[in-house]
Design a protein around this motif. Structure first.
Motif, PDB file in Angstrom:
ATOM      1  N   VAL A 127      -3.477  16.466 -14.106  1.00  0.00           N
ATOM      2  CA  VAL A 127      -4.220  16.451 -12.845  1.00  0.00           C
ATOM      3  C   VAL A 127      -5.061  17.713 -12.733  1.00  0.00           C
ATOM      4  O   VAL A 127      -6.249  17.662 -12.411  1.00  0.00           O
ATOM      5  N   SER A 186       3.826   5.672  -5.619  1.00  0.00           N
ATOM      6  CA  SER A 186       3.711   5.651  -7.075  1.00  0.00           C
ATOM      7  C   SER A 186       2.674   6.665  -7.554  1.00  0.00           C
ATOM      8  O   SER A 186       2.899   7.394  -8.524  1.00  0.00           O
ATOM      9  N   LYS A 187       1.520   6.719  -6.864  1.00  0.00           N
ATOM     10  CA  LYS A 187       0.474   7.684  -7.219  1.00  0.00           C
ATOM     11  C   LYS A 187       0.983   9.110  -7.072  1.00  0.00           C
ATOM     12  O   LYS A 187       0.725   9.959  -7.926  1.00  0.00           O
ATOM     13  N   GLU A 188       1.709   9.365  -5.993  1.00  0.00           N
ATOM     14  CA  GLU A 188       2.239  10.709  -5.748  1.00  0.00           C
ATOM     15  C   GLU A 188       3.266  11.101  -6.815  1.00  0.00           C
ATOM     16  O   GLU A 188       3.276  12.230  -7.296  1.00  0.00           O
ATOM     17  N   TRP A 211       3.324   9.981  -9.896  1.00  0.00           N
ATOM     18  CA  TRP A 211       2.581  10.223 -11.128  1.00  0.00           C
ATOM     19  C   TRP A 211       1.958  11.622 -11.098  1.00  0.00           C
ATOM     20  O   TRP A 211       2.026  12.351 -12.080  1.00  0.00           O
ATOM     21  N   LYS A 212       1.351  11.993  -9.969  1.00  0.00           N
ATOM     22  CA  LYS A 212       0.746  13.321  -9.838  1.00  0.00           C
ATOM     23  C   LYS A 212       1.784  14.414 -10.034  1.00  0.00           C
ATOM     24  O   LYS A 212       1.523  15.423 -10.699  1.00  0.00           O
ATOM     25  N   ILE A 259       2.240   1.776  -3.455  1.00  0.00           N
ATOM     26  CA  ILE A 259       1.192   2.265  -4.357  1.00  0.00           C
ATOM     27  C   ILE A 259       0.983   3.763  -4.150  1.00  0.00           C
ATOM     28  O   ILE A 259       0.893   4.524  -5.112  1.00  0.00           O
ATOM     29  N   GLU A 260       0.930   4.196  -2.887  1.00  0.00           N
ATOM     30  CA  GLU A 260       0.751   5.621  -2.588  1.00  0.00           C
ATOM     31  C   GLU A 260       1.916   6.448  -3.119  1.00  0.00           C
ATOM     32  O   GLU A 260       1.726   7.523  -3.675  1.00  0.00           O
ATOM     33  N   LYS A 287       0.828  -1.210   0.000  1.00  0.00           N
ATOM     34  CA  LYS A 287       0.000   0.000   0.000  1.00  0.00           C
ATOM     35  C   LYS A 287       0.858   1.254   0.000  1.00  0.00           C
ATOM     36  O   LYS A 287       0.555   2.223  -0.696  1.00  0.00           O
TER      37      LYS A 287
END
Length: 74
Positions: free
Chosen positions: A31, A19-21, A23-24, A16-17, A13
């Motif tokens: 975004v 990775s999301k950050e 990408w943003k 994943i967080e 988890k």
């Protein structure tokens, strides 16, 4: 060859967080565009009055004309 290390659910988890950050941060324009579009849709569907919609319709018509004229001159 070594076996890949198995991650716990918490580690997965967290990855994943992260990775999301990332990408943003790498796609700020996308975004921002998505946020603006979502806000506009929500306003139109949930909060707008007839007066708001007529005002927005006028803005949209003007913008379409502007875009049409700019595309024709290029």
């Amino acid at each position: 060859m070594a076996r890949p290390k198995k991650l716990s659910d918490e580690q997965r988890k967290a990855n994943i967080e992260k990775s999301k950050e990332r990408w943003k941060n790498n796609n700020r324009d996308k975004v921002r565009y998505t946020q603006y579009k979502s806000r506009a849709i929500n306003f139109i569907n949930k909060k707008s009055t007839e007066e708001d919609l007529m005002f927005l319709k006028n803005l949209i018509d003007n913008k379409l004309l502007e875009l049409k004229n700019n595309n024709g001159s290029n």
